[in-house]
Design an enzyme around this catalytic site. Structure first.
Site, PDB file in Angstrom:
ATOM      1  N   ALA A 249      84.039  -0.795  20.544  1.00 24.13           N
ATOM      2  CA  ALA A 249      84.162  -0.859  21.996  1.00 24.13           C
ATOM      3  C   ALA A 249      83.081  -0.027  22.682  1.00 24.13           C
ATOM      4  CB  ALA A 249      85.544  -0.386  22.411  1.00 24.13           C
ATOM      5  N   LEU A 345      71.584   1.813  50.762  1.00 28.26           N
ATOM      6  CA  LEU A 345      72.346   0.888  51.602  1.00 28.26           C
ATOM      7  C   LEU A 345      72.880   1.550  52.861  1.00 28.26           C
ATOM      8  CD1 LEU A 345      74.371  -0.929  48.800  1.00 28.26           C
ATOM      9  CD2 LEU A 345      72.340  -1.755  49.988  1.00 28.26           C
ATOM     10  N   GLU A 370      87.111   5.630  25.991  1.00 29.90           N
ATOM     11  CA  GLU A 370      86.313   5.512  24.768  1.00 29.90           C
ATOM     12  C   GLU A 370      85.441   6.736  24.532  1.00 29.90           C
ATOM     13  OE1 GLU A 370      87.610   3.242  23.455  1.00 29.90           O
ATOM     14  OE2 GLU A 370      87.821   1.489  24.722  1.00 29.90           O
TER      15      GLU A 370
END
Length: 390
Positions: A249, A345, A370
């Site tokens: 993962a 932005l 993880e």
């Protein structure tokens, strides 16, 4: 995201010539799904905390679920191809890369690596098709960084096993048909294939999340869950079993986090070339160009690292320490890119007109699961010094 922004990014940095035709086909299939299916609905889904169950079968039909496995029903694709799919899905939203990761790299990988022939035949083909959903129950409420201290237990009762305990932050558990549950036994940590319909198994979606809102994470309770002896994963003994799945993962995250970074970089390029202040595009100013250049450099490095790790994995030479380098770098730099994108932005960057704040919020979860930054840092420190500081 506009075509000119993508073209500028591709012109500045393209790894296409380093990829095979098959890898490009996998990438393009994932990009098409991300752009045509996820992107049009993800902002509303994030707002509504809505997981689109109907996408699961579509992902299965495309071959993305357990795509790196060689088992019957699985695509048997290479590590780089799998990484590219993770990259494209996370460019749309971390939640959908997370789904593919939990299903394929955790639940399916555990059964593939450690399951009996009967367990593989029963679960892997329908999971690959998206007809069954799996979850991976390792983390417990008191914390996830020290699984050796797990309090969930499995004890023998005649020919059966009886599991008691609790797990937390288990992706997909409330939707899953099967859970791979890790529990302490007299013989060390063992894994069990648990149909979620088994009496005593319950999963409750965690509410109040400000991150991963289009995904599902759960609290799991195991209250005298009785299983036959055949439910144990015969090939897994000790923590090396779940850790090997976690490394699968983590490898996907190395690619995926850079997808979120790419999305933020693309909208930054678009904004810099279309928004005018003081009579000219903001991209014509030196400070904005420095921001974009710094973002591009970190994105390039992250992608080249991901590709290097993928080639090592395909050659059978990838180590857990190298995966820690990739996970630590990709998520940390993706967050830095997202935060810099928000400044470009301006005030609009905090709205859902742009994906940046959603990516930033999601990446905070990716940063933690993880293996936290701290744990991966200590893994690298141990590799460099030979001394454990955990």
């Amino acid at each position: 995201m506009t075509a000119p922004a993508v073209a500028r990014l591709d012109e500045a940095f393209s790894i296409d010539h380093l990829l095979t035709d098959e890898e490009l086909r996998w990438r393009d299939a994932a990009r098409t799904f991300a752009v045509e299916r996820i992107a049009p609905v993800i902002e509303q889904d994030f707002e509504d905390k809505h997981f689109r169950r109907e996408f699961v079968a579509e992902l299965g039909a495309l071959g993305f679920l357990g795509m790196h496995l060689k088992d019957p029903g699985c695509a048997g694709a290479g590590a780089v191809a799998y990484g590219l799919v993770c990259h494209e899905l996370e460019a749309a939203d971390s939640g959908w890369r997370t789904f593919v990761s939990v299903q394929g790299s955790l639940a399916m990988s555990a059964i593939s690596k450690f399951g009996s022939d009967e367990q593989k035949a029963e679960w892997l083909p329908p999971m690959a098709r998206g007809e069954r959903i799996g979850c991976f129950a390792l983390t417990e409420p008191q914390g996830g960084s020290d699984p050796a201290a797990m309090t969930t237990t499995a004890r023998r009762d005649g020919d059966d096993w009886v599991i008691d305990g609790a797990k937390r932050w288990i992706g997909l558990a409330a939707l899953a048909d099967v859970a791979v549950v890790w529990a302490a036994t007299e013989d060390g940590v063992r894994g069990f294939v648990v149909p979620t319909s088994t009496p005593g198994f319950s999963a409750t979606a965690i509410d109040g999340k400000l991150s991963m809102r289009a995904s599902v994470q759960c609290d799991v309770v195991l209250d005298s869950v009785r299983l036959p002896a055949s439910a144990m994963l015969p090939g897994a003994r000790g923590l090396s079993g779940p850790f090997s799945c976690l490394n699968e993962a983590r490898y996907g995250i190395v690619w995926g986090a850079m997808g979120a970074a790419r999305s933020c970089l693309e909208v930054s390029i678009e904004r810099a070339t279309t928004r005018e202040v003081f009579g000219r595009p903001i991209g014509a100013t030196q400070l904005i160009q420095q921001k974009l250049a710094d973002m591009l450099v970190e994105y390039e490095k992250g992608m080249l690292l991901a590709l290097h790790l993928g080639r090592l994995k395909e050659a059978g030479r990838l180590t857990p320490t190298q995966i820690s380098v990739g996970k630590l770098n990709s998520v940390r730099e993706a967050l830095a890119i997202a935060r810099e994108a928000r400044t470009i932005l301006g005030g609009d960057g905090i709205t859902n007109e742009f994906p940046v704040m959603r990516h930033m919020a999601n990446l905070e979860s990716v940063r933690t699961y993880e293996g936290t930054d701290e744990i991966h840092t200590l893994v690298l420190g141990r590799a460099l010094t030979g001394l454990a500081a955990f």
